[in-house]
Design a protein around this motif. Structure first.
Motif, PDB file in Angstrom:
ATOM      1  N   ARG A 120      -2.436  -3.638  -1.053  1.00 26.45           N
ATOM      2  CA  ARG A 120      -3.643  -2.806  -1.161  1.00 26.45           C
ATOM      3  C   ARG A 120      -3.266  -1.334  -1.298  1.00 26.45           C
ATOM      4  O   ARG A 120      -3.479  -0.526  -0.423  1.00 26.45           O
ATOM      5  CB  ARG A 120      -4.529  -2.988   0.082  1.00 26.45           C
ATOM      6  CG  ARG A 120      -5.220  -4.350   0.152  1.00 26.45           C
ATOM      7  CD  ARG A 120      -6.256  -4.380   1.271  1.00 26.45           C
ATOM      8  NE  ARG A 120      -7.273  -3.333   1.132  1.00 26.45           N
ATOM      9  CZ  ARG A 120      -8.312  -3.407   0.288  1.00 26.45           C
ATOM     10  NH1 ARG A 120      -8.490  -4.451  -0.475  1.00 26.45           N
ATOM     11  NH2 ARG A 120      -9.183  -2.426   0.238  1.00 26.45           N
ATOM     12  N   ARG A 121      -2.707  -1.002  -2.432  1.00 24.92           N
ATOM     13  CA  ARG A 121      -2.304   0.394  -2.621  1.00 24.92           C
ATOM     14  C   ARG A 121      -3.258   1.087  -3.578  1.00 24.92           C
ATOM     15  O   ARG A 121      -3.736   0.499  -4.539  1.00 24.92           O
ATOM     16  CB  ARG A 121      -0.890   0.488  -3.193  1.00 24.92           C
ATOM     17  CG  ARG A 121      -0.444   1.920  -3.388  1.00 24.92           C
ATOM     18  CD  ARG A 121       0.889   2.016  -4.110  1.00 24.92           C
ATOM     19  NE  ARG A 121       0.773   1.614  -5.516  1.00 24.92           N
ATOM     20  CZ  ARG A 121       1.589   2.051  -6.471  1.00 24.92           C
ATOM     21  NH1 ARG A 121       2.572   2.885  -6.177  1.00 24.92           N
ATOM     22  NH2 ARG A 121       1.429   1.661  -7.703  1.00 24.92           N
ATOM     23  N   LYS A 122      -3.495   2.378  -3.331  1.00 25.01           N
ATOM     24  CA  LYS A 122      -4.276   3.177  -4.280  1.00 25.01           C
ATOM     25  C   LYS A 122      -3.322   3.610  -5.387  1.00 25.01           C
ATOM     26  O   LYS A 122      -2.313   4.261  -5.152  1.00 25.01           O
ATOM     27  CB  LYS A 122      -4.839   4.406  -3.562  1.00 25.01           C
ATOM     28  CG  LYS A 122      -6.005   5.025  -4.298  1.00 25.01           C
ATOM     29  CD  LYS A 122      -6.666   6.089  -3.416  1.00 25.01           C
ATOM     30  CE  LYS A 122      -8.086   6.354  -3.900  1.00 25.01           C
ATOM     31  NZ  LYS A 122      -8.730   7.403  -3.092  1.00 25.01           N
ATOM     32  N   ILE A 177      -7.860   1.079  -5.888  1.00 23.56           N
ATOM     33  CA  ILE A 177      -7.068   0.123  -5.124  1.00 23.56           C
ATOM     34  C   ILE A 177      -6.529  -0.945  -6.072  1.00 23.56           C
ATOM     35  O   ILE A 177      -7.261  -1.591  -6.812  1.00 23.56           O
ATOM     36  CB  ILE A 177      -7.909  -0.569  -4.029  1.00 23.56           C
ATOM     37  CG1 ILE A 177      -8.489   0.453  -3.042  1.00 23.56           C
ATOM     38  CG2 ILE A 177      -7.069  -1.609  -3.293  1.00 23.56           C
ATOM     39  CD1 ILE A 177      -7.474   1.133  -2.166  1.00 23.56           C
ATOM     40  N   ARG A 178      -5.230  -1.074  -6.045  1.00 26.72           N
ATOM     41  CA  ARG A 178      -4.613  -2.076  -6.901  1.00 26.72           C
ATOM     42  C   ARG A 178      -3.306  -2.498  -6.238  1.00 26.72           C
ATOM     43  O   ARG A 178      -2.528  -1.646  -5.825  1.00 26.72           O
ATOM     44  CB  ARG A 178      -4.323  -1.445  -8.261  1.00 26.72           C
ATOM     45  CG  ARG A 178      -3.999  -2.483  -9.305  1.00 26.72           C
ATOM     46  CD  ARG A 178      -3.474  -1.817 -10.543  1.00 26.72           C
ATOM     47  NE  ARG A 178      -4.336  -2.089 -11.690  1.00 26.72           N
ATOM     48  CZ  ARG A 178      -3.927  -1.963 -12.935  1.00 26.72           C
ATOM     49  NH1 ARG A 178      -2.726  -1.522 -13.192  1.00 26.72           N
ATOM     50  NH2 ARG A 178      -4.735  -2.229 -13.919  1.00 26.72           N
ATOM     51  N   ALA A 179      -3.114  -3.776  -6.099  1.00 25.37           N
ATOM     52  CA  ALA A 179      -1.917  -4.260  -5.406  1.00 25.37           C
ATOM     53  C   ALA A 179      -0.662  -3.673  -6.051  1.00 25.37           C
ATOM     54  O   ALA A 179      -0.570  -3.606  -7.274  1.00 25.37           O
ATOM     55  CB  ALA A 179      -1.874  -5.779  -5.463  1.00 25.37           C
TER      56      ALA A 179
END
Ligand SMILES: [Zn+2]
Length: 472
Positions: A312-314, A321-323
């Motif tokens: 769950r990173r921006k 939010i995109r892995a």
């Protein structure tokens, strides 16, 4: 009382000594030892790094009364003499007629002979002596050619160090010359370096008296177990036992690392060098497990992790939010990327945000991806086999990237895993037929390492905290 700061100074002296005519080497050895003992009395001003020389090995150094003596004798050590007149001033008689001529850029024997007003006919005779004197055709700047002349200025003899242990000697006999190689025995000693990391592995390594190449090697030895990008912390420590080669008491080069340990975040890793009965040399843990594993933990060296595996990173550019399905290694443009394991090239080319992308398949279960690379290894193509450690690509910022970095993905059975924590295939133990031979030959090395570490601990209570607890 640490006594170790001297080593860099001593090395400097050894380098200078190298320029003296070989006839002085015996004297050099004596003076060197004296200078060395003097320098050994200088107190270290940085208590975190140690370089313990082999002179203190046999018998092992004792803490206690001996150290009290040393302390009493500190500080008044004069700077060692800096000129080549050292020996004359000390009433050593130099060999009378030898002249040492330093080879300059663009030099050759005929230029040297004309500079020294020596006859070109004599040079011809010398050069025609055969293979022995052919080394004189390949002089390097900084080499030294020594000549001795008679009263009329005619060449009497010539000397040239072919290697650290062999010297070409040309001597006149009447109107002829004869050429011989004098060899000196190479003596192998053990050197030691122990240090505690305060800011970087390199800083600590240099302070411990290790050469750049040895520090790189130390990291290479443990690269399967320790992620040197991320896991090194201040307070981590190391000890290294390595070979040193001496000729006439003068250190001429470092040999391989024989044993090492690295204490990383309180965990102790050890390594010993072992050559098996088939002649293959590798590093093993003290218990006989091979350190070399099927996978390197990271596919590049000495960089910084700029973004970790994170479901769950921006995203820094897309701002949503995109892995983050891989690990980002920030590194200068062009940094080599190594295959972490044997494998086959599955994809090499451009792919959307990844820019230049490489995919490797390792056996049935594992695959790895490399995004944003500037270029691939020359000629790399689909279906090509690669071996662990081969350079496969170079760091870049192609595709959706704000700065040069490697985006590295690790997949097991097609599922993304954190490359930094994923369980990698286990190491092979030493085969049964090698076991007794292995333990017999590595036990003394492990003992030396122990001895060094204890000595360092005794010298510096500060290091104790970072070395406990032990685990293996
Ligand atoms: Zn990434």
């Amino acid at each position: 009382m640490p006594l170790i700061r001297f080593f860099a100074k001593q090395d400097k002296h050894l380098r200078r000594f190298k320029q003296f005519p070989k006839g002085h080497l015996a004297l050099v050895a004596g003076v060197s030892a004296a200078v060395f003992l003097g320098l050994a009395l200088i107190p270290a001003d940085n208590a975190s790094a140690y370089r313990i020389d082999s002179l203190f090995l046999n018998p092992p150094p004792k803490a206690g009364g001996e150290d009290v003596e040393r302390i009493a004798l500190t500080l008044d050590i004069p700077e060692p003499p800096r000129t080549t007149h050292l020996f004359e001033e000390d009433n050593f008689e130099p060999e009378a007629d030898w002249h040492a001529e330093k080879v300059r850029r663009g030099d050759n024997m005929s230029k040297i002979f004309s500079r020294l007003r020596l006859s070109s006919v004599e040079l011809d005779t010398v050069m025609k002596l055969g293979p022995d004197t052919s080394v004189l055709k390949a002089l390097q700047p900084g080499d030294v050619v020594e000549v001795s002349r008679d009263d009329e200025g005619k060449l009497e003899a010539l000397r040239y160090a072919v290697s650290s242990s062999a010297t070409l000697v040309v001597t006149r006999t009447g109107e002829e010359f004869i050429a011989e190689q004098e060899t000196r025995p190479v003596e192998t000693r053990m050197g030691f370096g122990c240090g505690v990391i305060e800011s970087s592995l390199f800083g600590a390594g240099l302070q411990a008296g290790l050469a750049d190449a040895q520090i790189m090697k130390l990291a290479d030895i443990f690269e399967y177990d320790i992620d040197f990008h991320q896991e090194i912390q201040n307070g981590d420590s190391f000890c290294v036992v390595f070979e040193e080669r001496y000729v006439n008491g003068e250190k001429v080069e470092n040999g391989p690392i024989l044993a090492a340990e690295f204490i990383n975040q309180g965990l102790r890793y050890s390594a010993v060098r072992y050559t098996d009965q088939a002649g293959d040399t590798s590093y093993y843990a003290g218990n006989g497990l091979a350190l070399k594993k099927a996978f390197l933990r990271a596919p590049l060296k000495f960089t910084r992790i700029s973004s970790d595996f994170n479901p769950r990173r921006k995203h820094p550019i897309l701002n949503k939010i995109r892995a983050h399905k891989g690990t980002d290694y920030s590194a200068p443009q062009g940094t080599p990327i190594y295959a972490p394991s044997n494998g086959v090239v599955k994809f090499v080319g451009k792919q959307n945000g990844f820019g230049n992308l490489l995919i490797l398949q390792h056996g049935q279960r594992y695959s790895t991806k490399y995004g944003h690379v500037s270029r691939f290894a020359k000629g790399l193509r689909n279906g090509q086999k690669v071996k662990q450690g081969d350079v496969v690509a170079y760091v870049g910022a192609t595709g959706l990237a704000t700065a040069p970095h490697l985006h590295y993905e690790f997949l097991v059975d097609g599922v993304h895993k954190n490359s930094r924590t994923v369980e990698l295939p286990k190491a092979e133990p030493i085969p049964n037929r090698e076991r007794s031979r292995f333990f017999a030959s590595t036990k003394p090395l492990v003992a030396q390492l122990e001895l060094r570490r204890k000595f360092v601990l005794a010298q510096n209570g500060q290091a104790a905290g970072s070395i406990m607890p032990r685990s293996e």
